[in-house]
Design a protein around this motif. Sequence first.
Motif, mmCIF file in Angstrom:
data_model
loop_
_atom_site.group_PDB
_atom_site.id
_atom_site.type_symbol
_atom_site.label_atom_id
_atom_site.label_comp_id
_atom_site.label_asym_id
_atom_site.label_seq_id
_atom_site.Cartn_x
_atom_site.Cartn_y
_atom_site.Cartn_z
ATOM 1 N N HIS A 1 7.282 13.271 -1.833
ATOM 2 C CA HIS A 1 7.149 12.152 -2.742
ATOM 3 C C HIS A 1 8.453 11.873 -3.497
ATOM 4 N N PHE A 2 9.432 12.755 -3.387
ATOM 5 C CA PHE A 2 10.675 12.569 -4.104
ATOM 6 C C PHE A 2 11.714 11.839 -3.252
ATOM 7 N N PHE A 3 11.383 11.542 -2.015
ATOM 8 C CA PHE A 3 12.323 10.878 -1.124
ATOM 9 C C PHE A 3 12.240 9.376 -1.382
ATOM 10 N N LEU A 4 13.228 8.817 -2.087
ATOM 11 C CA LEU A 4 13.157 7.422 -2.510
ATOM 12 C C LEU A 4 14.133 6.556 -1.727
ATOM 13 N N GLN A 5 13.599 5.599 -0.983
ATOM 14 C CA GLN A 5 14.364 4.526 -0.375
ATOM 15 C C GLN A 5 13.603 3.243 -0.689
ATOM 16 N N GLU A 6 14.176 2.152 -0.236
ATOM 17 C CA GLU A 6 13.556 0.850 -0.527
ATOM 18 C C GLU A 6 13.213 0.814 -2.018
ATOM 19 N N ILE A 7 14.254 0.907 -2.841
ATOM 20 C CA ILE A 7 14.130 1.180 -4.271
ATOM 21 C C ILE A 7 13.186 0.203 -4.972
ATOM 22 N N ALA A 8 13.262 -1.056 -4.645
ATOM 23 C CA ALA A 8 12.454 -2.034 -5.379
ATOM 24 C C ALA A 8 10.962 -1.759 -5.226
ATOM 25 N N TRP A 9 10.508 -1.528 -3.974
ATOM 26 C CA TRP A 9 9.090 -1.316 -3.732
ATOM 27 C C TRP A 9 8.637 0.040 -4.241
ATOM 28 N N VAL A 10 9.387 1.082 -3.906
ATOM 29 C CA VAL A 10 8.999 2.422 -4.342
ATOM 30 C C VAL A 10 9.069 2.515 -5.868
ATOM 31 N N GLY A 11 10.109 1.894 -6.448
ATOM 32 C CA GLY A 11 10.234 1.909 -7.897
ATOM 33 C C GLY A 11 9.085 1.227 -8.592
ATOM 34 N N SER A 12 8.472 0.233 -7.933
ATOM 35 C CA SER A 12 7.359 -0.483 -8.551
ATOM 36 C C SER A 12 6.163 0.433 -8.784
ATOM 37 N N PHE A 13 6.030 1.474 -7.959
ATOM 38 C CA PHE A 13 4.950 2.450 -8.165
ATOM 39 C C PHE A 13 5.101 3.129 -9.520
ATOM 40 N N TYR A 14 6.306 3.588 -9.817
ATOM 41 C CA TYR A 14 6.550 4.292 -11.071
ATOM 42 C C TYR A 14 6.512 3.347 -12.265
ATOM 43 N N ILE A 15 7.048 2.134 -12.089
ATOM 44 C CA ILE A 15 7.001 1.145 -13.158
ATOM 45 C C ILE A 15 5.552 0.830 -13.538
ATOM 46 N N ARG A 16 4.704 0.702 -12.512
ATOM 47 C CA ARG A 16 3.291 0.401 -12.759
ATOM 48 C C ARG A 16 2.635 1.516 -13.577
ATOM 49 N N TYR A 17 2.928 2.761 -13.249
ATOM 50 C CA TYR A 17 2.344 3.875 -13.992
ATOM 51 C C TYR A 17 2.829 3.900 -15.439
ATOM 52 N N PHE A 18 4.145 3.633 -15.639
ATOM 53 C CA PHE A 18 4.675 3.648 -17.005
ATOM 54 C C PHE A 18 4.097 2.511 -17.838
ATOM 55 N N ILE A 19 3.905 1.334 -17.226
ATOM 56 C CA ILE A 19 3.314 0.214 -17.958
ATOM 57 C C ILE A 19 1.850 0.504 -18.293
ATOM 58 N N THR A 20 1.138 1.112 -17.333
ATOM 59 C CA THR A 20 -0.299 1.334 -17.506
ATOM 60 C C THR A 20 -0.599 2.481 -18.458
ATOM 61 N N PHE A 21 0.096 3.610 -18.277
ATOM 62 C CA PHE A 21 -0.255 4.810 -19.038
ATOM 63 C C PHE A 21 0.803 5.222 -20.062
ATOM 64 N N GLY A 22 1.982 4.579 -20.021
ATOM 65 C CA GLY A 22 3.027 4.899 -20.986
ATOM 66 C C GLY A 22 2.616 4.740 -22.429
ATOM 67 N N PRO A 23 1.901 3.658 -22.780
ATOM 68 C CA PRO A 23 1.488 3.493 -24.184
ATOM 69 C C PRO A 23 0.598 4.624 -24.699
ATOM 70 N N PHE A 24 -0.071 5.339 -23.809
ATOM 71 C CA PHE A 24 -0.989 6.401 -24.227
ATOM 72 C C PHE A 24 -0.345 7.793 -24.159
ATOM 73 N N VAL B 1 0.825 -1.209 0.000
ATOM 74 C CA VAL B 1 0.000 0.000 0.000
ATOM 75 C C VAL B 1 0.858 1.257 0.000
ATOM 76 N N MET B 2 1.832 1.303 0.914
ATOM 77 C CA MET B 2 2.599 2.528 1.089
ATOM 78 C C MET B 2 3.580 2.766 -0.051
ATOM 79 N N SER B 3 4.259 1.722 -0.485
ATOM 80 C CA SER B 3 5.302 1.892 -1.499
ATOM 81 C C SER B 3 4.780 1.638 -2.915
ATOM 82 N N HIS B 4 4.040 0.533 -3.117
ATOM 83 C CA HIS B 4 3.585 0.200 -4.467
ATOM 84 C C HIS B 4 2.433 1.091 -4.928
ATOM 85 N N LEU B 5 1.448 1.318 -4.053
ATOM 86 C CA LEU B 5 0.308 2.142 -4.448
ATOM 87 C C LEU B 5 0.574 3.632 -4.294
ATOM 88 N N LYS B 6 1.445 3.994 -3.331
ATOM 89 C CA LYS B 6 1.656 5.414 -3.040
ATOM 90 C C LYS B 6 3.024 5.941 -3.459
#
Length: 451
Positions: A313-336, A239-244
Motif C-alpha cells: 500500500h506504500f507504493f505510490l504512482q499515478e499521484i493524483a488518483w492515489v493521492g485522492s484516497f488519502y485526501i478523502r480520508y483526511f477530509i472525512t475523518f481529519g476533523p475528528f 475503484v483501485m486508486s480512489h477507493l483503495k
Amino acid sequence: MKLEENPEGNGSLVDKNQLYLGAKHQANRKPGASGKAKLSARQESNAKCDLPRKSLNMYTWQEIQRHNQETDQWLVINRKVYDVTGWADRHPGGHQVLNHYAGEDATDVFRAIHPDPDIVRLYLKPLLIGELAPEEPNQERNKNSQLVEDFQELRRTLETMNIFNANQGFFFLHLSQILILEALAWVIVWHFGSGWLITIFISFLLTVAQAQGSFLQHDMGHLCIFKKSKWNRLMQKFVMSHLKGLSVKWWNNQHFPHHVKTNIYPKDPDIDVGPLFVIGDLQPVKYGKNKIKFVDYEKQHLYFHVGELTFKHFFLQEIAWVGSFYIRYFITFGPFYGIFGTIVLIYSVKFLESPWIVYVTQMSHIPMKISKEENQDWFSTQVLATCNVEQSLFNDWFTGHLNFQIEHHLFPTMPRHNFHKVAPLVKSLCAKHGLQYVNKPMLKAFGDILW
C-alpha cells in the motif's frame, strides 16, 4: 520456405481498456504522429486486412524455442509466429508477461487474458513474422494436445452461452455496499464522537469496505464491465486508486504475471516473496544450501499475514488518483481525529485488511504445487497450482467469489458471478484427463497456508 498470409489473421485478444495504446504505434513500431486512433477498432482492423498479402516464413518449434530471451522474444498464437521483442516494453500487462511466454505457444493464455478479437489485430499485425510449418503440431510436443483441444472446445462452448458477459447490476450493488459502509462509518463518528469503542467499530466497517473494495478492484482490473473503454478505465482508477489507494500500473505489473505463470518460481511475483518468506519446496532448499537467513523462517507462519500485503500500500504512482484516497480520508475523518490520528486510522484499517486479503488470495495457491518452469499446457498449469473453497453464501461474500479460484484462473475475464455455473464443466474435464480438482472447506484452506 514461404507461404501466403491469411489476410484475416488470427491471434489473441487484447483488452479494450488499452485500445488507445495500439493506435499510437504504426507498423514500423515507432510512435504514430496522430496520437489516439480516430477509427474504431473494427474499422482499423478491417483496413489492415485489406493490405496486400505478403509471404511469411515457416518455422519449426525447435527454431521458435531458441527465441526465449528478453532481447529476443517470439510467441506462437493460433499457429502464427510473432516477434514481440520491441513491443514488450509497451505491453499494457507489463513486459514480464510476454517474456515469460517467449519461445512458447501462447494461444490459450492470450485468449484467457484478453477479451476482444478485433482489438488484438491492431497489435499483432505489425509483429507477425511467420507461422508454424505444416508438419508441426499446434503446441510444443511435450504438451497434451487432446487436453488442449478439449479445453479450447470448453471455452468456445462457454462463449456461446454468453458466460463472459458481465452483469452491470451485480457490480453496481457491490460498489453500493462499499460506499454505504464508508458513509455509515462517517455518520457514526459524526453523531457519536471519536471514542475508543466508536473508533474500533468504524475501523471494522472501513476494513470490510476496503476488503470488498479489493475484490471489486480485482474485477475492474480483469473485466471490461462497461462497453465503452473510457468508462471502464475511469472506473478502474476510481475503484483501485480512489477507493483503495493503489496504483493501477503497479497492479498490472504484479498481477498479470501471477496469472500467466501461476506458482512458477520465480516468474510468479506472488510466490517470489523472499527474503522475508520462503514457501513451497524449492525456496527453502535454495536458501538452505546457500545458508541464506534473514529471519527465523521456522516462525514465518506467525507473521506471514502481517507483512505479505501491507507494504504494497506504500507504493505510490499515478499521484493524483492515489493521492485522492488519502485526501478523502483526511477530509472525512481529519476533523475528528486530526492529522496523526487519521494516519493511524488509515493504516490500522490497512493492517486489519491485510490478513483477510492475504488468506483469501493465498489459500488457493500456496498449499498447491509450486515448481520451476515445466512448460505445461494452460489448463494443467492452472489446475495444479490452484484450488477452490467450498461454496456458500458467506464464503462467496467473504472471498468475493474468489473461492472459485480454479475457474477464475482458467478464465480471468469471466465475471465472478458466473464461476459457479462453470465449475461442474471444469471438474468434468479434470476427471476426464486425470487431474485432481481440489475443493476444500474454508477453515482447512486457511490452515493449509500455515501448516
